[in-house]
Design a protein around this motif. Structure first.
Motif, PDB file in Angstrom:
ATOM      1  N   VAL A 142      44.151  40.062  34.255  1.00  0.00           N
ATOM      2  CA  VAL A 142      42.811  39.341  35.483  1.00  0.00           C
ATOM      3  C   VAL A 142      41.726  39.818  34.817  1.00  0.00           C
ATOM      4  O   VAL A 142      40.001  38.288  34.680  1.00  0.00           O
ATOM      5  CB  VAL A 142      42.918  39.646  36.623  1.00  0.00           C
ATOM      6  CG1 VAL A 142      42.041  38.710  36.918  1.00  0.00           C
ATOM      7  CG2 VAL A 142      43.726  39.333  37.857  1.00  0.00           C
ATOM      8  N   ILE A 143      40.980  40.516  33.788  1.00  0.00           N
ATOM      9  CA  ILE A 143      39.698  40.729  33.568  1.00  0.00           C
ATOM     10  C   ILE A 143      39.635  39.771  32.600  1.00  0.00           C
ATOM     11  O   ILE A 143      38.292  40.005  31.888  1.00  0.00           O
ATOM     12  CB  ILE A 143      39.565  42.795  33.075  1.00  0.00           C
ATOM     13  CG1 ILE A 143      39.984  43.180  34.893  1.00  0.00           C
ATOM     14  CG2 ILE A 143      38.381  42.210  32.062  1.00  0.00           C
ATOM     15  CD1 ILE A 143      39.520  44.783  34.124  1.00  0.00           C
ATOM     16  N   MET A 144      40.473  39.680  31.146  1.00  0.00           N
ATOM     17  CA  MET A 144      40.987  39.160  30.266  1.00  0.00           C
ATOM     18  C   MET A 144      40.740  37.835  30.466  1.00  0.00           C
ATOM     19  O   MET A 144      39.646  36.841  29.626  1.00  0.00           O
ATOM     20  CB  MET A 144      41.664  38.947  28.949  1.00  0.00           C
ATOM     21  CG  MET A 144      41.719  41.335  28.718  1.00  0.00           C
ATOM     22  SD  MET A 144      43.162  41.026  27.160  1.00  0.00           S
ATOM     23  CE  MET A 144      44.670  40.397  27.901  1.00  0.00           C
ATOM     24  N   LEU A 145      41.652  36.788  32.078  1.00  0.00           N
ATOM     25  CA  LEU A 145      41.151  35.732  32.168  1.00  0.00           C
ATOM     26  C   LEU A 145      39.498  35.552  32.769  1.00  0.00           C
ATOM     27  O   LEU A 145      38.871  34.414  32.789  1.00  0.00           O
ATOM     28  CB  LEU A 145      42.023  35.733  33.535  1.00  0.00           C
ATOM     29  CG  LEU A 145      41.574  34.547  34.106  1.00  0.00           C
ATOM     30  CD1 LEU A 145      42.219  33.562  33.527  1.00  0.00           C
ATOM     31  CD2 LEU A 145      42.823  34.154  35.810  1.00  0.00           C
ATOM     32  N   VAL A 146      39.174  36.741  33.501  1.00  0.00           N
ATOM     33  CA  VAL A 146      37.885  36.286  33.845  1.00  0.00           C
ATOM     34  C   VAL A 146      36.346  36.133  32.911  1.00  0.00           C
ATOM     35  O   VAL A 146      35.514  35.468  32.738  1.00  0.00           O
ATOM     36  CB  VAL A 146      37.207  37.270  34.867  1.00  0.00           C
ATOM     37  CG1 VAL A 146      35.729  37.067  35.056  1.00  0.00           C
ATOM     38  CG2 VAL A 146      38.149  37.641  35.920  1.00  0.00           C
TER      39      VAL A 146
END
Length: 77
Positions: free
Chosen positions: A53-57
């Motif tokens: 999710v951090i990479m997605l954000v």
């Protein structure tokens, strides 16, 4: 820092609902406090501490900054 709330944004990565903080004068200052993705049964809250999710954000930030900047410019008219 200004609060933002995007109720729906369509991207190539999915349809998202987000909220957070951003600085309209310093585009690099940006923080997502809540992120949800549209699933088959409705909104699904994502764990913003999860590495994926951090990479997605991180991938979404430029799209979100453009979206928010456009909203600010529309309000200036």
């Amino acid at each position: 820092m200004d609060k933002f709330n995007i109720t729906r944004i369509d991207t190539t990565m999915g349809v998202f609902r987000l909220s957070g903080l951003w600085d309209s004068l310093k585009a690099e200052v940006f923080s997502v406090t809540s992120i949800e993705i549209m699933g088959t049964d409705g909104w699904v809250k994502l764990d913003k501490t999860n590495d994926t999710v951090i990479m997605l954000v991180a991938e979404l930030v430029p799209i979100l900054q453009l979206h928010l900047s456009n909203k600010v410019n529309e309000n200036d008219l």
